[in-house]
Scaffold this active site. Structure first.
Site, PDB file in Angstrom:
ATOM      1  N   HIS A  13     -23.467  24.192  11.276  1.00 63.76           N
ATOM      2  CA  HIS A  13     -23.507  22.847  10.538  1.00 63.76           C
ATOM      3  C   HIS A  13     -22.251  22.658   9.595  1.00 63.76           C
ATOM      4  O   HIS A  13     -22.157  23.360   8.645  1.00 63.76           O
ATOM      5  CB  HIS A  13     -24.721  22.494  10.000  1.00 63.76           C
ATOM      6  CG  HIS A  13     -25.963  22.070  11.032  1.00 63.76           C
ATOM      7  ND1 HIS A  13     -27.256  22.374  10.335  1.00 63.76           N
ATOM      8  CD2 HIS A  13     -25.997  22.060  12.335  1.00 63.76           C
ATOM      9  CE1 HIS A  13     -28.075  21.981  11.346  1.00 63.76           C
ATOM     10  NE2 HIS A  13     -27.362  22.194  12.487  1.00 63.76           N
TER      11      HIS A  13
ATOM     12  N   SER B 296     -27.214  27.142   9.840  1.00 63.84           N
ATOM     13  CA  SER B 296     -26.428  26.020   8.832  1.00 63.84           C
ATOM     14  C   SER B 296     -26.135  26.638   7.473  1.00 63.84           C
ATOM     15  O   SER B 296     -25.352  27.562   7.369  1.00 63.84           O
ATOM     16  CB  SER B 296     -27.846  25.045   8.801  1.00 63.84           C
ATOM     17  OG  SER B 296     -27.107  23.908   8.157  1.00 63.84           O
TER      18      SER B 296
ATOM     19  N   ASP C 297     -33.285  22.113  12.849  1.00 64.04           N
ATOM     20  CA  ASP C 297     -32.535  22.042  14.115  1.00 64.04           C
ATOM     21  C   ASP C 297     -32.476  23.535  14.809  1.00 64.04           C
ATOM     22  O   ASP C 297     -32.480  24.590  13.745  1.00 64.04           O
ATOM     23  CB  ASP C 297     -30.971  21.621  13.811  1.00 64.04           C
ATOM     24  CG  ASP C 297     -30.179  21.399  14.924  1.00 64.04           C
ATOM     25  OD1 ASP C 297     -30.644  21.050  15.922  1.00 64.04           O
ATOM     26  OD2 ASP C 297     -28.929  21.372  14.601  1.00 64.04           O
TER      27      ASP C 297
END
Length: 184
Positions: A34, A7, A127
């Site tokens: 992301h 991310s 995540d």
């Protein structure tokens, strides 16, 4: 198969990791980073400029092929089917993200079992932790970027707490382990 997630700081980490991979790597690579749902899909062209392997945007029903890096398109979950083809989904967000690292990791784990390596990089959410846990449960390997090296250490720390790791190390050591996994 090698699945990679990240991310915040992920693109910069990939710009260091991908060039260190063996151009003869005998493993397919799929990546979730992301990005905003409406963001243009520029990551493949950015990464291909420095990658030792070809990089492309994953598409529906694209076969998973060794030696090719596929990137999840913005706004879609990327999954690996039992038939070892990619699938795209607009199902609900997971950990506030679509694409979600957990979704890719869990599906790749189910498809490849002990022949998958999950790699979790820098990021600002949890995540990927549950997906990495599932990969390990199914006999695959879990590699995590050393939190001290990560631009944002939230993601690697969450993965260490929830899934543990077969190797937690700087990017150079992760690349070496991936290269060892994918020897022909």
């Amino acid at each position: 198969m090698v699945v990679i997630g990240g991310s915040a700081g992920g693109p910069a980490a990939l710009l260091r990791l991908l060039p260190a991979l063996d151009p003869e790597l005998d493993a397919a690579i799929a990546i979730v980073i992301h990005v905003g749902a409406d963001s243009p899909d520029l990551l493949p062209s950015i990464l291909e400029a420095t990658s030792a392997l070809p990089v492309k945007l994953a598409t529906e029903r694209l076969p998973v092929v060794s030696g090719i890096v596929c990137i999840a398109p913005s706004g879609y979950h990327l999954l690996v089917g039992q038939d070892r083809c990619f699938a795209l989904s607009v199902d609900e967000k997971v950990c506030f993200s679509r694409p979600s690292i957990d979704v890719l990791f869990k599906s790749a784990g189910e498809a490849y079992r002990g022949a998958v390596v999950g790699v979790l990089l820098t990021g600002a959410s949890s995540d990927g932790a549950q997906g990495l846990k599932r990969i390990r449960e199914l006999g695959g390997l879990a590699l995590i970027q050393e939190p001290a090296e990560a631009e944002v250490d939230t993601m690697p720390r969450a993965a260490l707490e929830q899934a543990g790791a077969d190797l937690c190390a700087p990017l150079a050591a992760l690349a070496a382990r991936i290269n060892g996994f994918g020897r022909r």
